[in-house]
Design an enzyme around this catalytic site. Structure first.
Site, PDB file in Angstrom:
ATOM      1  N   SER A  79       0.882  -1.177   0.000  1.00  0.00           N
ATOM      2  CA  SER A  79       0.000   0.000   0.000  1.00  0.00           C
ATOM      3  C   SER A  79       0.912   1.216   0.000  1.00  0.00           C
ATOM      4  O   SER A  79       2.096   1.118   0.358  1.00  0.00           O
ATOM      5  CB  SER A  79      -0.940  -0.010   1.214  1.00  0.00           C
ATOM      6  OG  SER A  79      -0.204  -0.175   2.409  1.00  0.00           O
TER       7      SER A  79
ATOM      8  N   GLU B 146       1.414   5.480   0.789  1.00  0.00           N
ATOM      9  CA  GLU B 146       0.963   6.739   1.394  1.00  0.00           C
ATOM     10  C   GLU B 146       1.410   7.916   0.532  1.00  0.00           C
ATOM     11  O   GLU B 146       2.559   7.975   0.091  1.00  0.00           O
ATOM     12  CB  GLU B 146       1.552   6.874   2.799  1.00  0.00           C
ATOM     13  CG  GLU B 146       1.093   8.151   3.487  1.00  0.00           C
ATOM     14  CD  GLU B 146       1.670   8.289   4.883  1.00  0.00           C
ATOM     15  OE1 GLU B 146       1.382   7.439   5.729  1.00  0.00           O
ATOM     16  OE2 GLU B 146       2.404   9.272   5.100  1.00  0.00           O
TER      17      GLU B 146
ATOM     18  N   ASP C 249       0.196  15.303  16.107  1.00  0.00           N
ATOM     19  CA  ASP C 249       1.318  15.887  16.856  1.00  0.00           C
ATOM     20  C   ASP C 249       0.902  17.209  17.493  1.00  0.00           C
ATOM     21  O   ASP C 249      -0.057  17.836  17.053  1.00  0.00           O
ATOM     22  CB  ASP C 249       2.505  16.109  15.915  1.00  0.00           C
ATOM     23  CG  ASP C 249       3.268  14.817  15.682  1.00  0.00           C
ATOM     24  OD1 ASP C 249       3.431  14.050  16.651  1.00  0.00           O
ATOM     25  OD2 ASP C 249       3.672  14.569  14.533  1.00  0.00           O
TER      26      ASP C 249
ATOM     27  N   PHE D 167      13.734  13.751  10.423  1.00  0.00           N
ATOM     28  CA  PHE D 167      12.396  13.258  10.715  1.00  0.00           C
ATOM     29  C   PHE D 167      12.470  12.108  11.729  1.00  0.00           C
ATOM     30  O   PHE D 167      11.696  12.039  12.689  1.00  0.00           O
ATOM     31  CB  PHE D 167      11.736  12.830   9.402  1.00  0.00           C
ATOM     32  CG  PHE D 167      10.278  12.534   9.527  1.00  0.00           C
ATOM     33  CD1 PHE D 167       9.473  13.255  10.390  1.00  0.00           C
ATOM     34  CD2 PHE D 167       9.691  11.522   8.760  1.00  0.00           C
ATOM     35  CE1 PHE D 167       8.117  12.980  10.508  1.00  0.00           C
ATOM     36  CE2 PHE D 167       8.348  11.235   8.872  1.00  0.00           C
ATOM     37  CZ  PHE D 167       7.563  11.960   9.752  1.00  0.00           C
TER      38      PHE D 167
ATOM     39  N   HIS E  33       3.708  -1.119   3.853  1.00  0.00           N
ATOM     40  CA  HIS E  33       3.104   0.189   3.555  1.00  0.00           C
ATOM     41  C   HIS E  33       4.241   1.174   3.276  1.00  0.00           C
ATOM     42  O   HIS E  33       5.090   1.401   4.148  1.00  0.00           O
ATOM     43  CB  HIS E  33       2.278   0.655   4.761  1.00  0.00           C
ATOM     44  CG  HIS E  33       1.566   1.953   4.543  1.00  0.00           C
ATOM     45  ND1 HIS E  33       0.429   2.064   3.782  1.00  0.00           N
ATOM     46  CD2 HIS E  33       1.834   3.204   5.001  1.00  0.00           C
ATOM     47  CE1 HIS E  33       0.023   3.325   3.769  1.00  0.00           C
ATOM     48  NE2 HIS E  33       0.856   4.043   4.503  1.00  0.00           N
TER      49      HIS E  33
HETATM   50  P1  FAD Z   1      -1.143   7.464  19.922  1.00  0.00           P
HETATM   51  O1  FAD Z   1      -0.814   6.049  19.633  1.00  0.00           O
HETATM   52  O2  FAD Z   1      -2.510   7.773  20.310  1.00  0.00           O
HETATM   53  O3  FAD Z   1      -0.164   8.002  21.054  1.00  0.00           O
HETATM   54  C1  FAD Z   1       1.240   7.862  20.895  1.00  0.00           C
HETATM   55  C2  FAD Z   1       1.867   7.314  22.175  1.00  0.00           C
HETATM   56  O4  FAD Z   1       1.691   8.243  23.213  1.00  0.00           O
HETATM   57  C3  FAD Z   1       1.231   6.001  22.608  1.00  0.00           C
HETATM   58  O5  FAD Z   1       2.065   4.926  22.195  1.00  0.00           O
HETATM   59  C4  FAD Z   1       1.160   6.132  24.099  1.00  0.00           C
HETATM   60  O6  FAD Z   1       2.241   5.477  24.682  1.00  0.00           O
HETATM   61  C5  FAD Z   1       1.270   7.614  24.385  1.00  0.00           C
HETATM   62  N1  FAD Z   1      -0.050   8.145  24.751  1.00  0.00           N
HETATM   63  C6  FAD Z   1      -0.820   8.988  24.011  1.00  0.00           C
HETATM   64  N2  FAD Z   1      -1.956   9.287  24.670  1.00  0.00           N
HETATM   65  C7  FAD Z   1      -1.905   8.620  25.834  1.00  0.00           C
HETATM   66  C8  FAD Z   1      -2.774   8.509  26.946  1.00  0.00           C
HETATM   67  N3  FAD Z   1      -3.926   9.171  26.986  1.00  0.00           N
HETATM   68  N4  FAD Z   1      -2.394   7.720  27.981  1.00  0.00           N
HETATM   69  C9  FAD Z   1      -1.218   7.033  27.948  1.00  0.00           C
HETATM   70  N5  FAD Z   1      -0.356   7.100  26.925  1.00  0.00           N
HETATM   71  C10 FAD Z   1      -0.684   7.869  25.888  1.00  0.00           C
HETATM   72  N6  FAD Z   1       0.396  12.930  11.669  1.00  0.00           N
HETATM   73  C11 FAD Z   1      -0.341  13.880  11.031  1.00  0.00           C
HETATM   74  O7  FAD Z   1      -0.434  15.013  11.493  1.00  0.00           O
HETATM   75  N7  FAD Z   1      -1.013  13.587   9.861  1.00  0.00           N
HETATM   76  C12 FAD Z   1      -0.975  12.360   9.297  1.00  0.00           C
HETATM   77  O8  FAD Z   1      -1.579  12.126   8.251  1.00  0.00           O
HETATM   78  C13 FAD Z   1      -0.206  11.327   9.950  1.00  0.00           C
HETATM   79  N8  FAD Z   1      -0.164  10.074   9.459  1.00  0.00           N
HETATM   80  C14 FAD Z   1       0.493   9.087  10.161  1.00  0.00           C
HETATM   81  C15 FAD Z   1       0.434   7.765   9.702  1.00  0.00           C
HETATM   82  C16 FAD Z   1       1.068   6.741  10.392  1.00  0.00           C
HETATM   83  C17 FAD Z   1       0.975   5.325   9.875  1.00  0.00           C
HETATM   84  C18 FAD Z   1       1.793   7.028  11.584  1.00  0.00           C
HETATM   85  C19 FAD Z   1       2.490   5.934  12.332  1.00  0.00           C
HETATM   86  C20 FAD Z   1       1.854   8.345  12.047  1.00  0.00           C
HETATM   87  C21 FAD Z   1       1.208   9.381  11.364  1.00  0.00           C
HETATM   88  N9  FAD Z   1       1.212  10.705  11.811  1.00  0.00           N
HETATM   89  C22 FAD Z   1       0.482  11.674  11.161  1.00  0.00           C
HETATM   90  C23 FAD Z   1       2.006  11.074  13.000  1.00  0.00           C
HETATM   91  C24 FAD Z   1       1.177  10.985  14.285  1.00  0.00           C
HETATM   92  O9  FAD Z   1       0.194  11.992  14.266  1.00  0.00           O
HETATM   93  C25 FAD Z   1       2.115  11.170  15.458  1.00  0.00           C
HETATM   94  O10 FAD Z   1       3.000  10.095  15.563  1.00  0.00           O
HETATM   95  C26 FAD Z   1       1.435  11.444  16.776  1.00  0.00           C
HETATM   96  O11 FAD Z   1       2.419  11.931  17.701  1.00  0.00           O
HETATM   97  C27 FAD Z   1       0.819  10.210  17.410  1.00  0.00           C
HETATM   98  O12 FAD Z   1      -0.398   9.879  16.852  1.00  0.00           O
HETATM   99  P2  FAD Z   1      -1.049   8.433  17.208  1.00  0.00           P
HETATM  100  O13 FAD Z   1      -2.491   8.490  16.986  1.00  0.00           O
HETATM  101  O14 FAD Z   1      -0.348   7.336  16.530  1.00  0.00           O
HETATM  102  O15 FAD Z   1      -0.688   8.368  18.748  1.00  0.00           O
END
Ligand code: FAD
Length: 288
Positions: A7, A9, A101, A210, A259
């Site tokens: 896939s 991105e 982020d 990055f 991916h």
């Molecule tokens: P989460 O998994 O929700 O949190 C990251 C970590 O923080 C967790 O492993 C956990 O240990 C800790 N954490 C977070 N919240 C809590 C909580 N409430 N309690 C305890 N621990 C917590 N960013 C963009 O802006 N746009 C995009 O399109 C984009 N695409 C992405 C695609 C992929 C496949 C990946 C891997 C990342 C992408 N990102 C993107 C980056 C992403 O937004 C960042 O990595 C962000 O910091 C974490 O988002 P997440 O939902 O994965 O985090």
């Protein structure tokens, strides 16, 4: 070695020139019959309409499934769910659901006052609708916000328990990062698919910066290899070889899907796919 599913991105274009680059990328990669294209959501939600439009057009023109990324940053719950609804109305029923982020150079993520507080809340809300395929992020080299690798994996488990169907990992540079993570996730009771995210390196300086920001470990040998390749003008060759080697090591260990973070530059991704035996399927080369 069986050929892996792939896939790709891409990011949404902000200029006409960038739109052509995205178009070229789709044309070059669609014939490889990817499982899906995914379209990123700009940091801070800055590309919400562009993500929607790019996902919609890509789906319509390629005839392939498209996944739209969606983050919780800077938006209320109502706005975020309205965006998901817009994706759905455009035929994009597959979402990469993310927290996102921190905004404006802030250190820590701060939720919008009326927004989702974390990715788990977003995943739960999407799962409740029962009409989306939900993908989430996973972090083999640990997320910088995680207290430990154990906490990182437990959080991924919570995301699956909340309704995610599949995880895509942050990029990593050595197979052992992913393979160890996969074992740790299995030991934690995670049974859903975790697909490695692969970054073909088109620019080592940007990739290294990055990686530093997102917690990806940078092996010392890579620094040295790129220093020598830059001196000899052979970085492209090095990137292709390293990426193909990384992917085949994963496939040898039973990984059946990859991916690719294409950064809208298809050549390296296509070369690596070719090296893995993923070649054009004429029946699906219908981006026109
Ligand atoms: P989460 O998994 O929700 O949190 C990251 C970590 O923080 C967790 O492993 C956990 O240990 C800790 N954490 C977070 N919240 C809590 C909580 N409430 N309690 C305890 N621990 C917590 N960013 C963009 O802006 N746009 C995009 O399109 C984009 N695409 C992405 C695609 C992929 C496949 C990946 C891997 C990342 C992408 N990102 C993107 C980056 C992403 O937004 C960042 O990595 C962000 O910091 C974490 O988002 P997440 O939902 O994965 O985090």
């Amino acid at each position: 070695m069986t050929n892996p599913a792939v896939s790709f991105e891409v990011f949404p274009p902000k200029t006409v020139d960038a739109a052509f680059k995205l178009w070229d990328t789709a044309q070059a990669l669609a014939p490889l019959a990817p499982r899906f294209f995914s379209v990123t959501y700009g940091a801070g939600g800055t590309t919400r309409d562009l993500t929607h439009d790019a996902a919609h057009v890509l789906r319509r023109t390629s005839g392939l499934p498209v996944s739209a990324h969606l983050t919780c940053v800077g938006a209320s719950v109502a706005d975020t769910m309205e965006q998901a609804e817009k994706f759905h109305a455009a035929g994009v029923t597959d979402i990469v659901a993310l927290r996102g982020d921190p905004q404006n150079g802030e250190e820590r993520f701060a939720a919008h006052p009326e927004g989702f507080k974390n990715s788990v809340e977003l995943i739960e809300a999407l799962a409740l609708q029962d009409k989306f395929t939900i993908r989430v992020g996973a972090y083999p080299d640990c997320h910088p916000d995680a207290a430990s690798q154990h906490a990182n994996i437990q959080y991924l488990k919570r995301k699956f328990d909340a309704g995610a169907h599949e995880a895509i990992t942050q990029f990593f540079f050595e197979p052992k990062s992913f393979l160890r993570f996969r074992d740790q996730c299995a030991a934690a009771g995670i049974t859903k698919p975790i697909v490695p995210g692969i970054l073909p390196i088109t620019n080592w300086t940007s990739a290294r910066n990055f990686a530093t920001r997102c917690g990806t470990k940078i092996p010392a040998w890579m620094e040295e290899a790129y220093r020598a390749a830059e001196r000899d003008g052979r970085t492209e060759l090095l990137s292709t070889a390293l990426c193909a080697e990384l992917c085949s090591a994963l496939v040898d260990e039973g990984v059946d899907a990859l991916h690719f973070y294409t950064l809208n530059r298809p050549d390296l991704t296509r070369d690596v796919c070719r090296a893995l035996g993923v070649t054009p399927q004429t029946a699906l080369s219908n981006v026109a």
